[in-house]
Design an enzyme around this catalytic site. Structure first.
Site, PDB file in Angstrom:
ATOM      1  N   ASP A   1       2.048   3.303   6.916  1.00 55.96           N
ATOM      2  CA  ASP A   1       1.416   2.493   7.965  1.00 55.96           C
ATOM      3  C   ASP A   1       2.016   1.098   8.010  1.00 55.96           C
ATOM      4  OD1 ASP A   1      -1.089   1.851   9.786  1.00 55.96           O
ATOM      5  OD2 ASP A   1      -0.976   0.255   8.284  1.00 55.96           O
TER       6      ASP A   1
ATOM      7  N   TYR B   1       3.002  -7.386  11.066  1.00 58.79           N
ATOM      8  CA  TYR B   1       3.350  -7.565   9.660  1.00 58.79           C
ATOM      9  C   TYR B   1       4.744  -8.183   9.540  1.00 58.79           C
ATOM     10  CZ  TYR B   1      -0.526  -4.292   8.756  1.00 58.79           C
ATOM     11  OH  TYR B   1      -1.756  -3.674   8.712  1.00 58.79           O
TER      12      TYR B   1
ATOM     13  N   GLN C   1      -8.696   2.841  12.397  1.00 62.13           N
ATOM     14  CA  GLN C   1      -8.296   2.255  11.114  1.00 62.13           C
ATOM     15  C   GLN C   1      -9.132   1.001  10.869  1.00 62.13           C
ATOM     16  OE1 GLN C   1      -4.520  -0.207   9.573  1.00 62.13           O
ATOM     17  NE2 GLN C   1      -3.964   1.892  10.134  1.00 62.13           N
TER      18      GLN C   1
ATOM     19  N   TYR D   1      -7.986   0.814   5.397  1.00 57.43           N
ATOM     20  CA  TYR D   1      -7.060  -0.166   4.825  1.00 57.43           C
ATOM     21  C   TYR D   1      -7.777  -0.993   3.762  1.00 57.43           C
ATOM     22  CZ  TYR D   1      -8.821  -3.772   8.187  1.00 57.43           C
ATOM     23  OH  TYR D   1      -9.582  -4.657   8.924  1.00 57.43           O
TER      24      TYR D   1
END
Length: 296
Positions: free
Chosen positions: A62, A67, A177, A205
């Site tokens: 993932d 990010y 998620q 997560y």
């Protein structure tokens, strides 16, 4: 981990899978990459960690365009080169890019970073100002073109999910998620039952908590330590086993070192009893009211 141990772990992981609404199954333990790819000195260790995870059977990786502003995706693209068909690849789009040409451009940018021509799963990272129907329409178009195999959402609470599911093609949502770990069980109150009703799994997560005092509180708790000692494992493996216990949750812990990836994977070998799960539940009770969601 030697070859025999890896074979045993792979067999255990194959026994713990989670189904998406289209009946595709993935293993319950994947790999998160938040903050990975941002420090050049850690790059080779992080690439090694991702490959060790794949070798051990944790095929879901993932990431997100957020990010490192693409740095994580680029790291993964390098790590999985020549192994794309072994990977269930997930990325996420910024809310402000989640419509029209911006959505297409964001997806194509992620594909270039990842050195692939399709994503197995593409998520709206969190709820923004763009109408959900526009986002759904754009995601469905990307799916029709083969750029993504399926789509989902992230950080959606109960109201968001109800609104989504009421829209045209909203029922095509493959996953939500969200933050979920032993010390943060807010989704169990309303959100998880709704998702289960619609056959939509959870992707958890920070299943070991993000760090700091809360993570220490979990890992150092007497009940967690006692169970870890009983089973001859690290406390982190107890936390991961708890997260995936229902059979419809995928845990994506981040691990930038091969050793930690292997330790995470070994949680698949654990078989806690109902009494042991009850002890964890007593130590960290489920909520009796709705809790807010954080965003990662």
């Amino acid at each position: 981990m030697n070859e025999t141990e890896r074979t045993i772990l792979l067999a255990a992981l194959k026994q713990q899978t989670v189904a998406f609404p289209d009946s595709t199954h993935v293993r319950a333990f994947g790999q998160g990459t938040w903050h990975m790819g941002e420090e050049p000195t850690k790059r080779q260790a992080e690439i090694e960690a991702l490959n060790v995870g794949l070798d051990s059977g944790m095929e879901l990786i993932d990431t997100a365009e957020m990010y490192g502003e693409g740095a994580s995706e680029q790291l993964i693209g390098e790590a999985i080169e020549g192994r794309r068909e072994e990977v269930f690849l997930v990325s996420k789009v910024y809310p402000h890019n989640a419509s029209g040409d911006k959505l297409r451009e964001a997806c194509e940018r992620s594909l270039r970073n990842l050195k692939t021509d399709y994503l197995d799963l593409y998520l709206l990272h969190w709820r923004g100002d763009i109408p959900l129907q526009e986002t759904i329409d754009g995601l469905e178009q990307l799916k029709a073109e083969g750029k993504i195999r399926r789509w989902g959402v992230s950080n959606f609470d109960i109201a968001d999910m109800k609104e989504l599911l009421a829209l045209e093609n909203g029922d095509q949502c493959a996953v939500n998620q969200v933050l979920y770990h032993l010390g943060s069980r807010g989704i169990e109150y309303e959100l998880m039952p709704l998702l289960k009703e619609h056959g939509i799994p959870v992707m958890a997560y920070c299943p070991l908590a993000e760090g700091g005092s809360l993570r220490e509180k979990l890992l150092d708790h007497p009940t967690v330590e006692r169970l870890a000692e009983t089973h001859g494992v690290d406390p982190a493996q107890i936390l991961l086993a708890f997260v995936v216990r229902s059979g419809d949750v995928i845990a994506i812990p981040k691990a930038g070192q091969a050793k930690h990836v292997e330790e995470n994977g070994r949680a698949a070998l654990l078989q806690l009893t109902d009494e042991e799960f009850a002890a964890l539940d007593e130590a960290f009770p489920a909520p009796t009211k709705k809790e807010s969601l954080d965003i990662v």
